[in-house]
Design an enzyme around this catalytic site. Structure first.
Site, PDB file in Angstrom:
ATOM      1  N   ARG A 124      35.532  52.607  46.633  1.00 10.76           N
ATOM      2  CA  ARG A 124      36.660  51.872  46.061  1.00 10.76           C
ATOM      3  C   ARG A 124      36.590  51.803  44.538  1.00 10.76           C
ATOM      4  O   ARG A 124      37.545  51.365  43.894  1.00 10.76           O
ATOM      5  CB  ARG A 124      36.711  50.465  46.643  1.00 10.76           C
ATOM      6  CG  ARG A 124      36.974  50.494  48.162  1.00 10.76           C
ATOM      7  CD  ARG A 124      37.173  49.127  48.724  1.00 10.76           C
ATOM      8  NE  ARG A 124      38.394  48.567  48.164  1.00 10.76           N
ATOM      9  CZ  ARG A 124      38.736  47.297  48.261  1.00 10.76           C
ATOM     10  NH1 ARG A 124      37.945  46.448  48.870  1.00 10.76           N
ATOM     11  NH2 ARG A 124      39.860  46.858  47.727  1.00 10.76           N
ATOM     12  N   CYS A 125      35.492  52.242  43.956  1.00 10.05           N
ATOM     13  CA  CYS A 125      35.283  52.180  42.506  1.00 10.05           C
ATOM     14  C   CYS A 125      35.645  53.527  41.880  1.00 10.05           C
ATOM     15  O   CYS A 125      35.110  54.564  42.266  1.00 10.05           O
ATOM     16  CB  CYS A 125      33.817  51.840  42.230  1.00 10.05           C
ATOM     17  SG  CYS A 125      33.330  52.006  40.505  1.00 10.05           S
TER      18      CYS A 125
END
Length: 116
Positions: free
Chosen positions: A11-12
């Site tokens: 998600r980063c």
């Protein structure tokens, strides 16, 4: 080449960019999604040492709500800081690449190339 690993959070954006950079350079790292497969105290302590950090705090994401909620800014005990990262893995800075008995944080992603 020695074992190549990336502590990854999909998600980063920086984590995704770092993984893509490694793959673009022809590397196939072992991807460890540390939020799904948490790392232990010894692994965190080893990463801190490999990064050359003098404190566990340097590996922490101080902007995370969990950092504030756990009042970690006032914590001075290194073992307690490491335990906080074990208990709340999202506190760990990301991504971290491990290779050749070295470690690097992929901020910016290109910084990991120095250890390959």
């Amino acid at each position: 080449m020695s074992e190549l690993k990336i502590l990854h959070n999909p998600r980063c954006s920086k984590s995704r960019q770092t993984l893509q950079l490694l793959q673009d350079k022809g590397y196939t790292p072992e991807v460890i999604e540390y939020l799904k497969t948490p790392i232990d105290k010894m692994q965190i302590a080893n990463i801190i040492e490999l990064l050359g950090f003098s404190s566990a705090r340097q590996l922490m994401r101080k902007g995370e709500d969990a950092y504030k909620e756990q009042d970690l800014a006032k914590e001075e005990n290194e073992a307690a800081l490491i335990q906080a990262m074990v208990n709340t893995p999202k506190l760990i800075e990301r991504p971290i690449v491990l290779a050749n008995s070295k470690a690097a944080i992929g901020r910016p992603p290109e910084s990991v190339l120095d250890i390959l």
